[in-house]
Design an enzyme around this catalytic site. Structure first.
Site, mmCIF file in Angstrom:
data_model
loop_
_atom_site.group_PDB
_atom_site.id
_atom_site.type_symbol
_atom_site.label_atom_id
_atom_site.label_comp_id
_atom_site.label_asym_id
_atom_site.label_seq_id
_atom_site.Cartn_x
_atom_site.Cartn_y
_atom_site.Cartn_z
ATOM 1 N N HIS A 12 0.841 -1.200 0.000
ATOM 2 C CA HIS A 12 0.000 0.000 0.000
ATOM 3 C C HIS A 12 0.874 1.246 0.000
ATOM 4 O O HIS A 12 1.957 1.261 0.588
ATOM 5 C CB HIS A 12 -0.910 -0.003 1.230
ATOM 6 C CG HIS A 12 -1.925 1.084 1.222
ATOM 7 N ND1 HIS A 12 -1.661 2.338 1.737
ATOM 8 C CD2 HIS A 12 -3.192 1.121 0.748
ATOM 9 C CE1 HIS A 12 -2.738 3.098 1.573
ATOM 10 N NE2 HIS A 12 -3.675 2.384 0.979
ATOM 11 N N ASP A 44 -11.175 1.410 -1.841
ATOM 12 C CA ASP A 44 -10.346 2.332 -1.047
ATOM 13 C C ASP A 44 -11.185 3.108 -0.035
ATOM 14 O O ASP A 44 -10.954 4.291 0.215
ATOM 15 C CB ASP A 44 -9.557 3.297 -1.935
ATOM 16 C CG ASP A 44 -8.244 3.762 -1.272
ATOM 17 O OD1 ASP A 44 -8.019 3.438 -0.095
ATOM 18 O OD2 ASP A 44 -7.456 4.448 -1.944
#
Length: 344
Positions: free
Chosen positions: A168, A292
């Protein structure tokens, strides 16, 4: 489409909030946006409610960036990782058919990170690990990237456990922002996240990591942080430079690793042509739906995906089946007609 699986969806904890400096997010996105994000990060029930509206059956959650990776003190980092994983286990028990999570690990102490990953996977039932980019290991920008030698003990444990890693983004180091200096809106998700994380992924490809651990699987969000479109050019130039100076230890070309060791998600990148390019580069079996949350709205990502002009079997693979297989979720298959549900 009903029954989707999403896997770049975030939470925070009280302890994480003590370390997390959210000022950058507030400055870039505004106070009201940031308040809404903080509210959602702190309450998994709100996530489940949004999942219901978006046709998402299961979310794989993760501690929000930069999380454990930003803490310089190894003992404090180990404590945060363990507490975050215990918290994740608690909300999974509350929503066992809807929520699961990636583990957090403190790579400031690689042996402890390996042990915590094993505990999280084998004792708590977590589905792999999410790492927020480089790890701070001291003051004054002393950091460690994932290809560096001290982490071999961690990779060995990952391969033994046979679980994937989500790489990430986090913000580029302050010393690496000269090209966007004066434009603070570019530091985070709009631009800086992408070039920082794409560069990190290329480091892994060139390092020989996947030659030592060929079964290791890495997930990139945001349709691959630009790599499906930039990697052909990169590979071409590396081929042309093969007799020049290099640090690469890789046995294969970069495209080989992208197609064999990486998976991509749609998180925060709800655009059809880039999706098709990603599929072209890595194959449809390596692309997965994500949103997200709470930085993006689940219903926005779902409306885009549900309305895609794509055959139903392909939608099922991206929206559900690929993640179901990669994470061994053992969810029942859906009929092709389930993928024909368009957003209202």
């Amino acid at each position: 489409m009903e029954g989707k699986i999403a896997l770049e969806e975030h939470f925070s904890t009280e302890l994480n909030n003590k370390y997390w400096d959210a000022k950058g997010e507030e400055d870039r996105n505004g106070v009201e946006y940031s308040k809404d994000v903080k509210r959602k990060l702190s309450d998994p029930d709100l996530c489940v409610a949004e999942m219901d509206r978006a046709g998402i059956e299961v979310c794989i959650m993760s501690l929000t960036s930069p999380g454990v990776q930003s803490i310089e003190d190894p003992e404090e980092a180990v404590e945060l990782a363990r507490s975050a994983n215990d918290y994740a286990h608690s909300f999974i028990q509350k929503h066992p058919t809807r929520l699961t999570s990636f583990a957090s690990v403190a790579l400031q102490n690689p042996e402890a990170a390996a042990d915590e990953l094993e505990r999280a996977v084998t004792k708590l039932g977590l589905k792999g690990v999410l790492i927020n980019g480089y790890t701070n290991v001291g003051p004054n920008e002393q950091v460690q990237y994932l290809d560096e030698a001290p982490l071999d003990v961690f990779w060995e444990r990952m391969v033994k456990l046979n679980v994937p890693m989500y790489l990430h983004p986090r913000e580029p180091l302050p010393s690496q922002r000269r090209s966007i200096q004066g434009y603070p809106e570019l530091v985070g998700s709009a631009w800086g996240f992408g070039y920082e994380t794409a560069s990190h992924a290329v480091r892994l490809m060139l390092s020989g990591l996947f030659d030592r651990y060929p079964t290791l699987q890495v997930i990139l969000g945001h349709l691959g942080e630009g790599l499906p479109y930039m990697l052909p050019r990169l590979q071409h130039r590396l081929d042309m430079q093969r007799f020049g100076a290099k640090g690469s230890k890789a046995k294969h070309r970069t495209g080989y690793y992208l197609a064999n060791n990486f998976h991509l998600t749609t998180s925060g990148h709800f655009h059809s042509k880039p999706l098709l390019e990603a599929i072209e580069q890595v194959g449809i079996e390596r692309v997965m739906f994500s949103t997200d949350y709470p930085y993006e709205h689940m219903d926005a990502g779902s409306r885009w995906f549900d309305d895609l002009l794509m055959d139903n079997q392909s939608k099922l693979r991206i929206g559900r089946e690929n993640a179901n297989k990669l994470f061994s979720l053992n969810l029942p298959p859906l009929s092709e007609s389930s993928a024909a549900t368009f957003a209202s």
